[in-house]
Design a protein around this motif. Structure first.
Motif, short mmCIF file in Angstrom:
data_model
loop_
_atom_site.label_atom_id
_atom_site.label_comp_id
_atom_site.label_asym_id
_atom_site.label_seq_id
_atom_site.Cartn_x
_atom_site.Cartn_y
_atom_site.Cartn_z
N ARG A 185 0.84 -1.20 0.00
CA ARG A 185 0.00 0.00 0.00
C ARG A 185 0.87 1.25 0.00
NH1 ARG A 185 -5.47 -0.39 1.78
NH2 ARG A 185 -6.12 -2.58 1.90
N TYR A 186 0.37 2.27 -0.66
CA TYR A 186 1.02 3.57 -0.62
C TYR A 186 -0.03 4.60 -0.22
CZ TYR A 186 3.48 7.80 -2.11
OH TYR A 186 4.08 9.04 -2.14
N ARG A 187 0.25 5.30 0.87
CA ARG A 187 -0.72 6.25 1.43
C ARG A 187 -2.07 5.61 1.68
NH1 ARG A 187 0.67 11.48 -2.47
NH2 ARG A 187 2.76 11.88 -1.63
N GLY A 188 -2.03 4.35 2.15
CA GLY A 188 -3.24 3.64 2.53
C GLY A 188 -3.99 2.97 1.41
N THR A 189 -3.51 3.07 0.17
CA THR A 189 -4.20 2.49 -0.98
C THR A 189 -3.34 1.38 -1.59
OG1 THR A 189 -5.25 4.61 -1.47
CG2 THR A 189 -5.21 2.98 -3.25
N GLY B 11 6.60 6.31 -5.06
CA GLY B 11 6.06 5.85 -3.79
C GLY B 11 5.54 4.43 -3.88
#
Length: 340
Positions: A3-7, A34
Protein backbone atom coordinates in the motif's frame (compact mmCIF):
# COMPACT_ATOMS: atom_id res chain seq x y z
CA UNK A 1 -0.66 -6.24 -1.55
CA UNK A 2 1.69 -3.30 -0.82
CA UNK A 3 0.00 0.00 0.00
CA UNK A 4 1.02 3.57 -0.62
CA UNK A 5 -0.72 6.25 1.43
CA UNK A 6 -3.24 3.64 2.53
CA UNK A 7 -4.20 2.49 -0.98
CA UNK A 8 -3.17 -0.83 -2.60
CA UNK A 9 -0.62 0.08 -5.25
CA UNK A 10 -2.50 -1.92 -7.90
CA UNK A 11 -5.38 0.57 -7.50
CA UNK A 12 -3.07 3.51 -8.31
CA UNK A 13 -2.14 2.39 -11.83
CA UNK A 14 -4.85 4.53 -13.40
CA UNK A 15 -3.81 7.57 -11.37
CA UNK A 16 -0.21 7.29 -12.58
CA UNK A 17 -1.35 6.94 -16.19
CA UNK A 18 -3.73 9.90 -15.87
CA UNK A 19 -0.99 12.14 -14.49
CA UNK A 20 1.31 11.09 -17.33
CA UNK A 21 -1.38 11.84 -19.92
CA UNK A 22 -1.98 15.26 -18.36
CA UNK A 23 1.73 16.07 -18.52
CA UNK A 24 1.99 16.31 -14.73
CA UNK A 25 5.21 14.35 -14.73
CA UNK A 26 6.54 15.49 -11.34
CA UNK A 27 3.34 14.26 -9.67
CA UNK A 28 3.34 11.07 -11.72
CA UNK A 29 6.95 10.41 -10.73
CA UNK A 30 6.25 10.98 -7.03
CA UNK A 31 3.28 8.62 -7.09
CA UNK A 32 5.02 5.91 -9.12
CA UNK A 33 8.15 6.20 -6.95
CA UNK A 34 6.06 5.85 -3.79
CA UNK A 35 4.36 2.75 -5.16
CA UNK A 36 7.70 1.30 -6.22
CA UNK A 37 9.21 1.90 -2.79
CA UNK A 38 6.22 0.19 -1.13
CA UNK A 39 6.63 -2.78 -3.47
CA UNK A 40 10.37 -3.00 -2.75
CA UNK A 41 9.77 -2.93 1.00
CA UNK A 42 7.25 -5.78 0.76
CA UNK A 43 9.48 -7.83 -1.54
CA UNK A 44 12.49 -7.43 0.77
CA UNK A 45 10.34 -8.44 3.74
CA UNK A 46 9.22 -11.58 1.90
CA UNK A 47 5.58 -10.48 1.86
CA UNK A 48 5.15 -10.62 -1.92
CA UNK A 49 6.75 -10.84 -5.32
CA UNK A 50 8.32 -7.98 -7.19
CA UNK A 51 5.83 -5.94 -9.22
CA UNK A 52 8.30 -4.59 -11.76
CA UNK A 53 5.51 -2.64 -13.41
CA UNK A 54 6.28 0.31 -11.15
CA UNK A 55 10.03 0.12 -11.80
CA UNK A 56 9.20 0.39 -15.50
CA UNK A 57 6.80 3.28 -14.86
CA UNK A 58 9.41 5.26 -12.94
CA UNK A 59 11.94 4.61 -15.73
CA UNK A 60 9.45 5.74 -18.40
CA UNK A 61 8.65 8.97 -16.54
CA UNK A 62 12.33 9.76 -15.98
CA UNK A 63 12.95 9.27 -19.71
CA UNK A 64 10.06 11.57 -20.61
CA UNK A 65 11.62 14.14 -18.28
CA UNK A 66 14.92 13.63 -20.15
CA UNK A 67 16.60 12.49 -16.93
CA UNK A 68 18.43 9.64 -18.63
CA UNK A 69 21.22 9.49 -16.05
CA UNK A 70 18.63 9.06 -13.28
CA UNK A 71 16.87 6.40 -15.35
CA UNK A 72 20.14 4.48 -15.70
CA UNK A 73 20.87 4.73 -11.96
CA UNK A 74 17.36 3.54 -11.12
CA UNK A 75 17.62 0.51 -13.41
CA UNK A 76 21.14 -0.37 -12.29
CA UNK A 77 20.10 -0.22 -8.66
CA UNK A 78 17.03 -2.35 -9.22
CA UNK A 79 18.83 -5.00 -11.26
CA UNK A 80 21.56 -5.21 -8.60
CA UNK A 81 19.05 -5.43 -5.74
CA UNK A 82 18.90 -9.24 -5.71
CA UNK A 83 15.09 -9.25 -5.69
CA UNK A 84 13.99 -12.14 -7.95
CA UNK A 85 11.86 -11.26 -10.98
CA UNK A 86 8.19 -12.12 -11.21
CA UNK A 87 8.64 -12.87 -14.92
CA UNK A 88 11.80 -13.39 -16.97
CA UNK A 89 10.61 -11.27 -19.90
CA UNK A 90 9.88 -8.33 -17.59
CA UNK A 91 13.40 -8.51 -16.17
CA UNK A 92 14.92 -8.70 -19.65
CA UNK A 93 12.80 -5.68 -20.59
CA UNK A 94 14.41 -3.68 -17.77
CA UNK A 95 17.88 -4.77 -18.86
CA UNK A 96 16.95 -3.66 -22.38
CA UNK A 97 15.94 -0.23 -21.06
CA UNK A 98 19.24 0.04 -19.20
CA UNK A 99 21.23 -0.77 -22.35
CA UNK A 100 19.33 1.94 -24.27
CA UNK A 101 19.91 4.46 -21.48
CA UNK A 102 23.65 3.70 -21.53
CA UNK A 103 23.71 4.12 -25.31
CA UNK A 104 21.95 7.48 -25.03
CA UNK A 105 24.41 8.63 -22.36
CA UNK A 106 27.28 7.56 -24.59
CA UNK A 107 25.93 9.72 -27.39
CA UNK A 108 25.40 12.68 -25.08
CA UNK A 109 29.01 12.51 -23.91
CA UNK A 110 30.51 11.88 -27.35
CA UNK A 111 31.43 8.25 -26.68
CA UNK A 112 30.84 5.36 -29.11
CA UNK A 113 27.42 3.83 -28.25
CA UNK A 114 27.81 0.79 -30.52
CA UNK A 115 28.55 -1.67 -27.70
CA UNK A 116 25.46 -0.70 -25.74
CA UNK A 117 23.32 -0.58 -28.89
CA UNK A 118 24.42 -4.11 -29.75
CA UNK A 119 23.44 -5.22 -26.24
CA UNK A 120 20.11 -3.43 -26.62
CA UNK A 121 19.38 -5.23 -29.91
CA UNK A 122 20.32 -8.58 -28.36
CA UNK A 123 17.97 -7.98 -25.44
CA UNK A 124 15.15 -6.87 -27.77
CA UNK A 125 15.44 -10.25 -29.51
CA UNK A 126 15.65 -12.11 -26.20
CA UNK A 127 12.58 -10.36 -24.81
CA UNK A 128 10.63 -11.13 -27.98
CA UNK A 129 11.63 -14.80 -27.82
CA UNK A 130 10.59 -15.08 -24.17
CA UNK A 131 7.19 -13.52 -24.88
CA UNK A 132 6.64 -15.80 -27.86
CA UNK A 133 7.60 -18.85 -25.78
CA UNK A 134 5.20 -17.78 -23.03
CA UNK A 135 2.41 -17.15 -25.50
CA UNK A 136 3.06 -20.41 -27.32
CA UNK A 137 2.63 -22.36 -24.11
CA UNK A 138 -0.83 -20.86 -23.80
CA UNK A 139 -2.02 -21.57 -27.32
CA UNK A 140 -4.69 -24.23 -27.66
CA UNK A 141 -6.04 -26.32 -30.50
CA UNK A 142 -9.42 -25.02 -31.68
CA UNK A 143 -10.68 -28.24 -33.24
CA UNK A 144 -9.77 -30.86 -30.64
CA UNK A 145 -8.98 -33.29 -33.46
CA UNK A 146 -5.40 -33.77 -32.38
CA UNK A 147 -6.25 -34.10 -28.68
CA UNK A 148 -5.43 -37.44 -27.13
CA UNK A 149 -8.09 -39.47 -25.37
CA UNK A 150 -7.58 -39.27 -21.58
CA UNK A 151 -5.14 -41.95 -20.61
CA UNK A 152 -3.41 -42.14 -23.98
CA UNK A 153 0.00 -40.72 -24.77
CA UNK A 154 0.15 -37.31 -26.41
CA UNK A 155 1.73 -36.83 -29.80
CA UNK A 156 2.91 -33.63 -31.42
CA UNK A 157 0.08 -31.12 -31.63
CA UNK A 158 -2.06 -32.80 -28.93
CA UNK A 159 -4.11 -30.38 -26.86
CA UNK A 160 -2.70 -29.80 -23.36
CA UNK A 161 -6.26 -28.99 -22.27
CA UNK A 162 -7.13 -32.70 -22.39
CA UNK A 163 -5.97 -34.29 -19.11
CA UNK A 164 -3.94 -37.49 -18.92
CA UNK A 165 -5.76 -40.27 -17.09
CA UNK A 166 -3.77 -39.74 -13.89
CA UNK A 167 -4.94 -36.13 -13.58
CA UNK A 168 -8.50 -36.85 -14.68
CA UNK A 169 -8.73 -39.55 -11.99
CA UNK A 170 -7.05 -37.47 -9.27
CA UNK A 171 -8.83 -37.92 -5.94
CA UNK A 172 -8.39 -34.19 -5.27
CA UNK A 173 -8.86 -31.43 -7.85
CA UNK A 174 -10.14 -27.85 -8.18
CA UNK A 175 -12.80 -26.53 -10.55
CA UNK A 176 -12.71 -22.83 -11.48
CA UNK A 177 -14.85 -20.25 -13.22
CA UNK A 178 -14.33 -16.54 -13.94
CA UNK A 179 -16.82 -13.86 -14.93
CA UNK A 180 -15.59 -10.67 -16.61
CA UNK A 181 -16.99 -7.15 -16.63
CA UNK A 182 -16.40 -6.53 -20.33
CA UNK A 183 -14.87 -7.86 -23.50
CA UNK A 184 -11.64 -5.92 -23.07
CA UNK A 185 -9.90 -8.87 -21.47
CA UNK A 186 -9.14 -10.98 -18.44
CA UNK A 187 -8.02 -8.04 -16.32
CA UNK A 188 -11.71 -7.05 -16.16
CA UNK A 189 -12.49 -10.21 -14.13
CA UNK A 190 -15.23 -9.34 -11.63
CA UNK A 191 -15.89 -12.76 -10.03
CA UNK A 192 -13.90 -15.92 -9.44
CA UNK A 193 -14.90 -19.20 -7.83
CA UNK A 194 -12.69 -22.17 -7.04
CA UNK A 195 -14.34 -25.34 -5.74
CA UNK A 196 -12.23 -28.13 -4.26
CA UNK A 197 -13.39 -31.70 -4.82
CA UNK A 198 -12.16 -34.73 -2.88
CA UNK A 199 -13.31 -38.24 -3.80
CA UNK A 200 -15.89 -36.83 -6.18
CA UNK A 201 -17.53 -34.42 -3.73
CA UNK A 202 -17.18 -30.66 -3.22
CA UNK A 203 -15.51 -30.03 0.14
CA UNK A 204 -14.32 -26.40 0.06
CA UNK A 205 -14.68 -23.22 -1.96
CA UNK A 206 -12.99 -19.88 -2.52
CA UNK A 207 -15.47 -17.52 -4.14
CA UNK A 208 -15.45 -13.74 -4.31
CA UNK A 209 -16.24 -10.75 -6.45
CA UNK A 210 -13.14 -9.01 -7.81
CA UNK A 211 -12.54 -5.30 -8.30
CA UNK A 212 -10.97 -4.65 -11.72
CA UNK A 213 -8.34 -1.89 -11.88
CA UNK A 214 -9.20 1.52 -13.23
CA UNK A 215 -9.76 1.50 -16.97
CA UNK A 216 -10.96 -2.12 -16.89
CA UNK A 217 -14.04 -1.60 -14.74
CA UNK A 218 -16.68 -0.72 -17.34
CA UNK A 219 -19.55 -3.19 -16.96
CA UNK A 220 -20.70 -4.50 -20.31
CA UNK A 221 -21.94 -7.96 -19.26
CA UNK A 222 -24.19 -7.10 -16.30
CA UNK A 223 -27.17 -8.42 -18.24
CA UNK A 224 -25.41 -11.79 -18.51
CA UNK A 225 -24.14 -12.39 -14.97
CA UNK A 226 -25.95 -9.70 -12.97
CA UNK A 227 -22.75 -8.16 -11.55
CA UNK A 228 -22.41 -4.37 -11.57
CA UNK A 229 -20.09 -1.76 -10.12
CA UNK A 230 -22.16 -1.70 -6.92
CA UNK A 231 -21.26 -5.37 -6.31
CA UNK A 232 -17.50 -4.94 -6.71
CA UNK A 233 -16.90 -1.43 -5.34
CA UNK A 234 -15.46 -2.80 -2.09
CA UNK A 235 -14.31 -6.19 -3.42
CA UNK A 236 -10.66 -7.31 -3.30
CA UNK A 237 -8.40 -7.00 -6.31
CA UNK A 238 -6.60 -10.06 -7.71
CA UNK A 239 -3.30 -9.50 -5.83
CA UNK A 240 -5.21 -9.24 -2.56
CA UNK A 241 -6.32 -12.87 -2.88
CA UNK A 242 -3.09 -14.16 -4.46
CA UNK A 243 -1.91 -15.99 -1.33
CA UNK A 244 -5.36 -17.52 -0.79
CA UNK A 245 -5.44 -18.79 -4.38
CA UNK A 246 -1.98 -20.34 -3.98
CA UNK A 247 -2.99 -22.14 -0.80
CA UNK A 248 -6.31 -23.28 -2.19
CA UNK A 249 -4.98 -24.81 -5.42
CA UNK A 250 -1.85 -26.24 -3.77
CA UNK A 251 -0.62 -27.96 -6.93
CA UNK A 252 -3.66 -30.16 -7.66
CA UNK A 253 -5.16 -30.41 -11.19
CA UNK A 254 -7.50 -27.56 -12.13
CA UNK A 255 -10.49 -27.86 -14.49
CA UNK A 256 -12.72 -25.31 -16.20
CA UNK A 257 -15.47 -25.65 -18.77
CA UNK A 258 -14.10 -23.90 -21.86
CA UNK A 259 -10.73 -23.60 -20.15
CA UNK A 260 -9.23 -21.62 -23.01
CA UNK A 261 -11.27 -18.66 -21.70
CA UNK A 262 -10.66 -19.16 -17.97
CA UNK A 263 -6.97 -19.89 -18.40
CA UNK A 264 -6.59 -16.73 -20.50
CA UNK A 265 -8.35 -14.65 -17.83
CA UNK A 266 -6.15 -16.14 -15.09
CA UNK A 267 -2.97 -15.62 -17.13
CA UNK A 268 -3.83 -12.01 -17.98
CA UNK A 269 -4.56 -11.21 -14.33
CA UNK A 270 -1.19 -12.65 -13.31
CA UNK A 271 0.62 -10.75 -16.04
CA UNK A 272 -1.07 -7.42 -15.29
CA UNK A 273 -0.41 -7.59 -11.55
CA UNK A 274 3.01 -9.31 -11.88
CA UNK A 275 2.08 -12.29 -9.72
CA UNK A 276 2.35 -16.05 -10.31
CA UNK A 277 -0.71 -18.11 -9.47
CA UNK A 278 -1.60 -19.81 -12.78
CA UNK A 279 -1.62 -23.62 -12.28
CA UNK A 280 0.56 -25.76 -14.51
CA UNK A 281 -2.08 -28.51 -14.79
CA UNK A 282 -5.10 -26.76 -16.25
CA UNK A 283 -7.68 -28.80 -18.20
CA UNK A 284 -10.94 -28.36 -20.06
CA UNK A 285 -14.12 -30.32 -19.36
CA UNK A 286 -15.65 -29.04 -22.62
CA UNK A 287 -12.95 -30.66 -24.71
CA UNK A 288 -12.81 -33.76 -22.55
CA UNK A 289 -16.58 -34.17 -22.88
CA UNK A 290 -16.32 -34.14 -26.67
CA UNK A 291 -14.08 -37.20 -26.31
CA UNK A 292 -15.89 -39.08 -23.58
CA UNK A 293 -19.51 -38.15 -24.35
CA UNK A 294 -19.98 -38.29 -28.12
CA UNK A 295 -23.42 -37.54 -29.48
CA UNK A 296 -24.56 -34.68 -27.22
CA UNK A 297 -26.46 -31.96 -29.10
CA UNK A 298 -23.78 -29.49 -27.96
CA UNK A 299 -21.11 -29.25 -25.28
CA UNK A 300 -22.15 -26.09 -23.48
CA UNK A 301 -22.01 -26.26 -19.69
CA UNK A 302 -25.80 -26.63 -19.11
CA UNK A 303 -25.96 -29.50 -21.60
CA UNK A 304 -22.97 -31.42 -20.27
CA UNK A 305 -23.81 -31.03 -16.57
CA UNK A 306 -27.41 -31.95 -17.39
CA UNK A 307 -26.14 -35.24 -18.79
CA UNK A 308 -23.59 -35.85 -16.02
CA UNK A 309 -25.51 -34.61 -12.97
CA UNK A 310 -29.18 -34.32 -13.97
CA UNK A 311 -30.31 -33.41 -10.43
CA UNK A 312 -28.00 -30.36 -10.25
CA UNK A 313 -29.76 -27.01 -10.69
CA UNK A 314 -27.38 -24.71 -12.56
CA UNK A 315 -27.54 -20.96 -12.00
CA UNK A 316 -25.58 -20.35 -15.19
CA UNK A 317 -23.06 -17.45 -15.24
CA UNK A 318 -22.77 -17.39 -11.48
CA UNK A 319 -19.11 -18.30 -11.03
CA UNK A 320 -19.71 -20.49 -7.97
CA UNK A 321 -22.47 -22.49 -9.69
CA UNK A 322 -20.51 -22.84 -12.93
CA UNK A 323 -17.37 -24.00 -11.10
CA UNK A 324 -19.35 -26.57 -9.10
CA UNK A 325 -21.01 -27.81 -12.30
CA UNK A 326 -17.58 -28.21 -13.88
CA UNK A 327 -16.40 -30.24 -10.88
CA UNK A 328 -19.48 -32.47 -11.05
CA UNK A 329 -18.67 -33.18 -14.70
CA UNK A 330 -15.15 -34.26 -13.73
CA UNK A 331 -16.58 -36.46 -10.96
CA UNK A 332 -18.89 -38.08 -13.52
CA UNK A 333 -15.94 -38.76 -15.82
CA UNK A 334 -14.09 -40.41 -12.92
CA UNK A 335 -16.90 -42.93 -12.54
CA UNK A 336 -16.58 -44.16 -16.11
CA UNK A 337 -15.32 -47.77 -15.87
CA UNK A 338 -13.05 -47.50 -18.92
CA UNK A 339 -10.95 -44.88 -17.11
CA UNK A 340 -10.52 -46.87 -13.92
Amino acid sequence: MPRYRGTPICDLVDDVNRLKRDGRLDEALALAQGCMDAMVADARAGRGQAMEFYVTQVAIILRRMRRIDDEARLLQGWLASGIPPSRDDHRVGLRKRLAKAHADLDEQSGRDPSQHLAEWRRLVAEEKALKQASGGSQQRSTTGRSAARPGSSRRGGASPLIPPAADLLATEFVAVDFETANRRGGVSACQVALIKFVDGRPVDKLSTHLKPPGGWDHFEFTGLHGISWRDIEHAPSWPMIEADVHRFVDGVPVFAHNASFDRKVWSELDQFFAVRTLPERFYCTYRTATRLMPGLPNYRLPTVVGACAPDYWLNHHDATADAEACGLIVSSFQRQPELA
